[in-house]
Design an enzyme around this catalytic site. Structure first.
Site: not given
Ligand SMILES: NC(=O)c1ccc[n+]([C@@H]2O[C@H](COP(=O)([O-])OP(=O)(O)OC[C@H]3O[C@@H](n4cnc5c(N)ncnc54)[C@H](O)[C@@H]3O)[C@@H](O)[C@H]2O)c1
Length: 260
Positions: A43, A154
């Site tokens: 993406l 971010y």
């Molecule tokens: N974990 C937290 O505390 C938290 C808090 C707030 C928001 N978020 C958001 O939640 C969402 C999921 O995050 P998570 O915590 O599960 O993290 P994670 O790193 O476990 O999962 C993120 C996923 O996005 C995929 N990804 C990254 N770059 C990509 C690319 N270029 N193309 C396609 N896929 C891609 C990764 O391969 C991974 O599987 C994100 O948008 C993150 O910003 C997470």
């Protein structure tokens, strides 16, 4: 009734937990990620975004019931802008025509409570009202500067994304097409993205000071998955442009009376 859901970021963390929950509920999930997914697509690039749309169209037969745009990056880099903002919007806009073939279409994105932290105003303005080229140039500048400046990338992407949802949800494309479009903004969730911040007591104390979560503290991805599945279910017919903070109270503590 079984529905067809597209989940980005399905290989890990919140996306993975959401896909698993939807399958447990009897639905069809088309998972997409940069690795280990039904559809492998990057993406961060225009070609990857096009590939995602083409492949979902092919695999689904041209009709899907919901899009859950979960994929994200949290590195202090320009790639975070490409994935979190432009990748998410391309997912929503590219798959919207397939949603129009569903009797009950839904869309949701994962933003973040980090959206409430002070953004880089130049990057924010370029994301919302400028050009992708200028936004990416500003992101590269921030990436090349000191740790403090690059650390706001971010939160800025998530602030812009939340505001994009607010602007788009009531529009012809979404509300007038009977597609609820909303966002969730999690606090700290235990996933690979946050592992470095939650591994040891000192890091946990530091992050808890920035993101106070008086209601039950840091939590597991399943907690977000439950909300995402409800938001994309037939039961959600009237939430429009809502940014739902599932954050153990960070937003209530940090913004208090500013939001009502
Ligand atoms: N974990 C937290 O505390 C938290 C808090 C707030 C928001 N978020 C958001 O939640 C969402 C999921 O995050 P998570 O915590 O599960 O993290 P994670 O790193 O476990 O999962 C993120 C996923 O996005 C995929 N990804 C990254 N770059 C990509 C690319 N270029 N193309 C396609 N896929 C891609 C990764 O391969 C991974 O599987 C994100 O948008 C993150 O910003 C997470």
């Amino acid at each position: 009734m079984s529905r067809t859901y597209v989940v980005t970021g399905s290989a890990s963390g919140i996306g993975k937990a959401t896909g698993e929950l939807l399958i447990e509920q009897g639905h069809r999930v088309i998972g997409t990620d940069i690795r280990d997914a039904d559809i492998v697509a990057d993406l961060s690039t225009a070609a990857g975004r096009d590939h995602l749309v083409q492949e979902v169209t092919r695999v689904s037969g041209g009709s899907i019931d919901a899009v859950l745009a979960v994929a994200g990056l949290a590195t202090p880099t320009a790639a975070t802008v490409a994935v979190n903002y432009y990748g998410t919007i391309a997912t929503l806009e590219g798959l919207r025509p397939l949603l129009l073939n569903s009797p009950n279409p839904r869309a949701v994105v994962v933003s973040s409570m980090a959206a409430i932290f002070p953004p880089d105003e130049t990057l924010l303005n370029e994301l919302l009202d400028g050009s992708e080229a200028k936004a990416m140039a500003r992101a590269a500048e921030l990436e090349a500067s000191d740790a403090q400046q690059s650390s706001v990338i971010y939160g800025t992407t998530k602030r812009a994304l939340s505001r994009w949802i607010r602007r788009q949800a009531p529009s012809q494309d979404w509300a007038a097409a009977s597609i609820p479009l909303d966002a969730v903004s999690p606090g700290v969730v235990y996933t690979p993205m946050t592992a470095d911040m939650t591994n040891d007591a000192a890091s946990r104390a530091q992050i808890a000071a920035m993101a106070p979560m008086p209601l039950n503290g840091f939590f597991e991805p399943r907690g977000v998955a439950t909300l995402l599945t409800w938001l994309t279910s037939e039961d959600n017919a009237h939430l429009c442009g809502q940014i739902i903070y599932i954050d153990g109270g960070s937003d209530a503590v940090l913004r208090g009376d500013l939001v009502w």
